[in-house]
Design a protein around this motif. Sequence first.
Motif, PDB file in Angstrom:
ATOM      1  N   THR A  84      51.895  49.847  34.738  1.00 22.66           N
ATOM      2  CA  THR A  84      52.895  50.202  33.756  1.00 22.66           C
ATOM      3  C   THR A  84      53.760  51.391  34.172  1.00 22.66           C
ATOM      4  OG1 THR A  84      51.301  51.583  32.583  1.00 22.66           O
ATOM      5  CG2 THR A  84      51.529  49.290  31.846  1.00 22.66           C
ATOM      6  N   GLU A  85      53.379  52.097  35.218  1.00 24.02           N
ATOM      7  CA  GLU A  85      54.160  53.240  35.671  1.00 24.02           C
ATOM      8  C   GLU A  85      55.309  52.781  36.557  1.00 24.02           C
ATOM      9  OE1 GLU A  85      51.455  55.774  37.703  1.00 24.02           O
ATOM     10  OE2 GLU A  85      50.470  56.415  35.869  1.00 24.02           O
ATOM     11  N   CYS A  86      56.496  53.260  36.256  1.00 23.60           N
ATOM     12  CA  CYS A  86      57.652  52.923  37.086  1.00 23.60           C
ATOM     13  C   CYS A  86      57.741  53.944  38.220  1.00 23.60           C
ATOM     14  CB  CYS A  86      58.924  52.935  36.252  1.00 23.60           C
ATOM     15  SG  CYS A  86      60.363  52.411  37.186  1.00 23.60           S
ATOM     16  N   PRO A  87      57.623  53.494  39.464  1.00 24.56           N
ATOM     17  CA  PRO A  87      57.561  54.426  40.593  1.00 24.56           C
ATOM     18  C   PRO A  87      58.907  54.946  41.091  1.00 24.56           C
ATOM     19  CG  PRO A  87      57.303  52.197  41.368  1.00 24.56           C
ATOM     20  CD  PRO A  87      57.381  52.126  39.865  1.00 24.56           C
ATOM     21  N   ILE A  88      59.999  54.522  40.474  1.00 21.99           N
ATOM     22  CA  ILE A  88      61.313  54.981  40.933  1.00 21.99           C
ATOM     23  C   ILE A  88      62.076  55.578  39.757  1.00 21.99           C
ATOM     24  CG2 ILE A  88      61.429  53.220  42.742  1.00 21.99           C
ATOM     25  CD1 ILE A  88      63.487  51.768  40.936  1.00 21.99           C
TER      26      ILE A  88
END
Length: 114
Positions: free
Chosen positions: A34-38
């Motif tokens: 669920t974490e957006c890496p950008i």
Amino acid sequence: MDQTTLIVIIVACVIALFVIAYFVSKARTKKKATECPIDLEALFKALGGVDNIVKAESTPSTLRATLESQNGIDLDAIKALGASGVVQGADSVTMIFGKASAAIEAAMNARLGK
């Protein structure tokens, strides 16, 4: 304490450890997905703005954004965000973000309200 009781206690402890390890692993996987890496706002800007994006779809390694128009697309900015490749189509942009593609799609669609 007889030998049978000792074996039952050891087996119960081993099972309990496997159950705990399973749920800890599952919680970590869910968090990573669920974490957006950008920088999502920078990606929206590179794709011509939030209003220019019709929908976002992903495969295990790619992210495809269907667009209203090709005006304002900045392929270099998308590459700077970490895309290893970018292909501009007639009404879409396909970006290779690898395993992060699904997380980026989820964040995009949440922001787009889809």
